[in-house]
Scaffold this motif. Structure first.
Motif, PDB file in Angstrom:
ATOM      1  N   GLU A 158       1.097  -1.028   0.089  1.00  0.00           N
ATOM      2  CA  GLU A 158       0.170   0.063  -0.087  1.00  0.00           C
ATOM      3  C   GLU A 158       0.955   1.353  -0.022  1.00  0.00           C
ATOM      4  O   GLU A 158       0.664   2.090  -0.547  1.00  0.00           O
ATOM      5  CB  GLU A 158      -0.958   0.094   1.279  1.00  0.00           C
ATOM      6  CG  GLU A 158      -1.860  -0.873   1.264  1.00  0.00           C
ATOM      7  CD  GLU A 158      -1.501  -2.321   2.001  1.00  0.00           C
ATOM      8  OE1 GLU A 158      -0.435  -2.348   2.728  1.00  0.00           O
ATOM      9  OE2 GLU A 158      -2.100  -3.264   1.891  1.00  0.00           O
ATOM     10  N   ASP A 174       2.528   1.782  -3.399  1.00  0.00           N
ATOM     11  CA  ASP A 174       1.470   2.211  -4.244  1.00  0.00           C
ATOM     12  C   ASP A 174       1.344   3.663  -4.071  1.00  0.00           C
ATOM     13  O   ASP A 174       1.212   4.456  -5.240  1.00  0.00           O
ATOM     14  CB  ASP A 174       0.376   1.511  -4.347  1.00  0.00           C
ATOM     15  CG  ASP A 174       0.228   0.116  -4.767  1.00  0.00           C
ATOM     16  OD1 ASP A 174       1.323  -0.266  -5.455  1.00  0.00           O
ATOM     17  OD2 ASP A 174      -0.581  -0.669  -4.530  1.00  0.00           O
ATOM     18  N   GLU A 202       1.986   6.583  -6.776  1.00  0.00           N
ATOM     19  CA  GLU A 202       0.966   7.687  -6.994  1.00  0.00           C
ATOM     20  C   GLU A 202       1.420   8.979  -6.788  1.00  0.00           C
ATOM     21  O   GLU A 202       1.097   9.773  -7.573  1.00  0.00           O
ATOM     22  CB  GLU A 202      -0.206   7.213  -6.366  1.00  0.00           C
ATOM     23  CG  GLU A 202      -1.129   6.256  -6.674  1.00  0.00           C
ATOM     24  CD  GLU A 202      -1.731   6.222  -7.915  1.00  0.00           C
ATOM     25  OE1 GLU A 202      -2.034   7.257  -8.562  1.00  0.00           O
ATOM     26  OE2 GLU A 202      -1.383   5.038  -8.907  1.00  0.00           O
TER      27      GLU A 202
END
Length: 202
Positions: A122, A125, A129
């Motif tokens: 997470e 990611d 992003e």
């Protein structure tokens, strides 16, 4: 006894077979003359609409094919149970994933008692992003600054280009929130570069 008029008000004489609309009195007291109807004419009001008795019973929810009601209920319950089964499976999978995540956090220490560094997809990611968003903002800021320079040198801009120029301060704010300065450089590095520039003699 006078003959019964049809829906359109036509009365048929039993003896002669002639049809006519009888004389009537208006609200203001004047009389409306009787109108003769030619033989064979049938006004739309008197035309009977075909009604399928079976279709009518189905519409009213009566009768029909024996056992058809039970089949409808079974298929509806099958569809509902299929959807609820799928949702139940999804909930169970989420519950298992959450339990597995909690177990990894609980067992996050190695043999020496030091906390282990579990791989956190997470965070990776979110970092990817964030970088993507920063790149996108830098690109937009660069284009907006180029358009502003073009405008300052006397060039004409399209309405959408003017809108981009107006958003420069908003882009700078977004970059600032992500930890970057107005030039798109990380804040720590830009302050170091400024300090190095001040140290050099001019």
């Amino acid at each position: 006894m006078s003959p019964q008029p049809s829906k359109s008000g036509i009365v048929t004489d039993d003896r002669s077979g002639e049809r006519h609309i009888p004389e009537t009195t208006r609200a203001d007291g004047t009389t409306r003359k009787a109108i003769k109807i030619r033989p064979g004419y049938r006004p739309p009001e008197d035309v009977e609409v075909y009604k399928n008795r079976t279709a009518e019973t189905f519409r009213r929810g009566q009768g029909g094919i024996p056992g058809a009601e039970g089949l409808k209920e079974d298929t509806a319950s099958d569809q509902a149970s299929g959807a609820s089964n799928k949702n139940a499976k999804r909930r169970e999978a989420r519950r298992k994933a959450k339990a597995a995540g909690e177990q990894q956090q609980g067992a996050g220490t190695d043999a020496a008692g030091a906390p282990a560094a579990p791989a956190k997809p997470e965070e990776a990611d979110s970092e990817v992003e964030r970088e993507k968003k920063v790149r996108n903002l830098k690109k937009k800021l660069k284009q907006a600054k180029e358009l502003k320079n073009k405008k300052d040198t006397g060039g004409s801009l399209l309405p959408e280009q003017i809108a981009k120029v107006i958003k420069i301060s908003e882009l700078v704010r977004e970059l600032d929130a992500l930890g970057f300065d107005a030039d798109g450089e990380p804040k720590g590095q830009s302050s170091l570069a400024d300090a190095a520039g001040e140290d050099t003699p001019s």
